[in-house]
Design an enzyme around this catalytic site. Structure first.
Site, PDB file in Angstrom:
ATOM      1  N   GLY A  67       0.901  -1.094   0.170  1.00 42.66           N
ATOM      2  CA  GLY A  67       0.093  -0.016   0.110  1.00 42.66           C
ATOM      3  C   GLY A  67       1.005   1.205  -0.071  1.00 42.66           C
ATOM      4  O   GLY A  67       2.061   1.179  -0.395  1.00 42.66           O
ATOM      5  N   THR A  70       3.883   1.201   2.526  1.00 41.54           N
ATOM      6  CA  THR A  70       4.917   0.267   1.761  1.00 41.54           C
ATOM      7  C   THR A  70       5.997   1.174   0.506  1.00 41.54           C
ATOM      8  O   THR A  70       6.853   1.181   0.550  1.00 41.54           O
ATOM      9  CB  THR A  70       4.524  -0.896   1.235  1.00 41.54           C
ATOM     10  OG1 THR A  70       4.000  -1.577   2.273  1.00 41.54           O
ATOM     11  CG2 THR A  70       5.618  -1.726   0.800  1.00 41.54           C
ATOM     12  N   HIS A  72       5.774   4.514   0.128  1.00 38.58           N
ATOM     13  CA  HIS A  72       6.451   5.783   0.937  1.00 38.58           C
ATOM     14  C   HIS A  72       7.911   5.265   1.300  1.00 38.58           C
ATOM     15  O   HIS A  72       8.954   5.790   1.340  1.00 38.58           O
ATOM     16  CB  HIS A  72       5.740   6.077   2.065  1.00 38.58           C
ATOM     17  CG  HIS A  72       6.332   7.245   2.911  1.00 38.58           C
ATOM     18  ND1 HIS A  72       6.183   8.627   2.342  1.00 38.58           N
ATOM     19  CD2 HIS A  72       6.932   7.365   3.919  1.00 38.58           C
ATOM     20  CE1 HIS A  72       6.854   9.342   3.364  1.00 38.58           C
ATOM     21  NE2 HIS A  72       7.116   8.581   4.291  1.00 38.58           N
ATOM     22  N   THR A  94      -4.673  -0.750   1.476  1.00 36.68           N
ATOM     23  CA  THR A  94      -6.034  -0.524   1.698  1.00 36.68           C
ATOM     24  C   THR A  94      -6.534   0.307   0.698  1.00 36.68           C
ATOM     25  O   THR A  94      -7.446   0.044   0.115  1.00 36.68           O
ATOM     26  CB  THR A  94      -6.183   0.142   3.099  1.00 36.68           C
ATOM     27  OG1 THR A  94      -5.843  -0.774   4.071  1.00 36.68           O
ATOM     28  CG2 THR A  94      -7.625   0.317   3.488  1.00 36.68           C
ATOM     29  N   ASP A 216       3.872  18.391 -12.799  1.00 43.92           N
ATOM     30  CA  ASP A 216       3.904  19.806 -13.210  1.00 43.92           C
ATOM     31  C   ASP A 216       4.860  20.431 -12.538  1.00 43.92           C
ATOM     32  O   ASP A 216       4.879  21.555 -12.496  1.00 43.92           O
ATOM     33  CB  ASP A 216       2.487  20.291 -13.031  1.00 43.92           C
ATOM     34  CG  ASP A 216       1.909  20.044 -11.456  1.00 43.92           C
ATOM     35  OD1 ASP A 216       2.808  19.757 -10.636  1.00 43.92           O
ATOM     36  OD2 ASP A 216       0.787  20.404 -11.261  1.00 43.92           O
ATOM     37  N   GLU A 274       1.681   8.038   6.904  1.00 38.55           N
ATOM     38  CA  GLU A 274       2.766   7.622   7.740  1.00 38.55           C
ATOM     39  C   GLU A 274       2.918   8.927   8.925  1.00 38.55           C
ATOM     40  O   GLU A 274       2.962   9.930   8.400  1.00 38.55           O
ATOM     41  CB  GLU A 274       4.006   7.203   7.457  1.00 38.55           C
ATOM     42  CG  GLU A 274       3.997   6.081   6.383  1.00 38.55           C
ATOM     43  CD  GLU A 274       3.495   4.878   7.057  1.00 38.55           C
ATOM     44  OE1 GLU A 274       3.959   4.417   8.140  1.00 38.55           O
ATOM     45  OE2 GLU A 274       2.387   4.201   6.612  1.00 38.55           O
TER      46      GLU A 274
END
Length: 298
Positions: A67, A70, A72, A94, A216, A274
């Site tokens: 997810g 992980t 991150h 999730t 951008d 997190e």
């Protein structure tokens, strides 16, 4: 698309209950296109980041099965490399918000198939002090919501737990004083949430940001000045045809290349779901810093 050497990382406790079955399915899809496929399970927090930092440059591509948390963790290891590999995100969590921003199927097996026939694009990465984030950095309501999530409920109900937690939080979120420096210009005010986004999804809901938000060179910044479910509904339900302009005066929106955030007291910050940072913080954008596989069409 084919690769000589690839790493597939999956986390012991990440995401869905059928993780082992999902791992088998995605490995079966990817293996024929890879001469050498290394599969590693991480067990402890921070292990994926250390692995990516130490060994990332050995591989042509690193696949991350998990997810947003992980992703991150692993991206914080890969972003530090001089020659980072391509990255493939295989949804296994999730909400999988960053994968949604990349146009990747929420089904991991389908996502793997898309990557074999897909393309590689340069993607912006947000920086918060000495850390990076792919999806967002937020304080106030967003971090309060993360703190209130019941992990048992999250496991049983998935994304529903995020919305329950949000509704529990939104009625009692206290305002805070802030000072911002936006691309060198200073402003002050009061808010219940500041949300700086690189991605385009939150809790599986599309945010009203431009389709090129990941490319951008800017962060999409929302300031929610007061609580109220109608405010949340406007942000999560509006699908703009052009540049979004909030109708409600309690919402401020702007784009920024750099953003310095100070609050009257140190506040916990949520980065990609997190919680380990706090204000004050300096945000910026690493434009096109990493290359991701995507299922999105041209």
């Amino acid at each position: 698309m084919e690769w000589n050497k690839a790493l597939l990382i999956h986390h012991l406790h990440a995401g869905k209950a059928n993780r082992e079955n999902t791992l088998g399915l995605v490995t079966g899809v990817l293996a024929p296109a890879i001469h050498e496929l290394v599969v590693v399970r991480t067990d402890e927090p921070g292990e994926g980041e250390k692995l990516c930092r130490k060994r990332g440059e050995e591989f042509d591509v690193v696949f991350i099965l998990g997810g947003d948390g992980t992703v991150h963790e692993c991206v914080n290891g890969l972003a530090s490399l001089q020659n980072p590999p391509q990255i493939g995100v295989l949804p296994g969590g999730t909400c999988n918000d960053f994968a949604r921003s990349l146009g990747i199927s929420p089904d991991a097996e389908t996502a793997a198939q898309e990557m074999l026939a897909g393309r590689v694009i340069p993607v912006d990465v947000g920086r918060a002090d000495d850390r990076v984030f792919t999806n967002f950095f937020g304080i106030g309501l967003i971090s309060d919501t993360s703190q209130n999530i019941n992990e048992n409920l999250k496991g049983a109900l998935g994304k529903v737990s995020y919305f329950i937690s949000t509704l529990q939080t939104i009625t009692r979120s206290d305002p805070f004083q802030y000072e911002l420096e936006i691309d060198g210009e200073r402003t002050t005010g009061e808010a219940v949430m500041i949300y700086a986004a690189n991605g385009r999804f939150l809790g599986t809901n599309a945010l009203p940001f431009a389709p090129d938000a990941l490319q951008d060179g800017k962060l999409d910044v929302l300031i929610i000045h007061e609580t109220g479910i109608p405010l949340l509904r406007e942000v999560l339900s509006h699908k703009p045809e052009g540049e979004w302009q909030p109708r409600n005066e309690s919402i401020s929106y702007f784009k920024a290349s750099t953003l310095k955030i100070k609050t009257d007291v140190p506040m916990p910050a949520d980065t990609d779901g997190e919680l380990y940072m706090e204000t004050p913080a300096e945000l910026s954008v690493l434009a096109g810093h990493l290359h991701f596989l995507t299922g999105a069409e041209e």
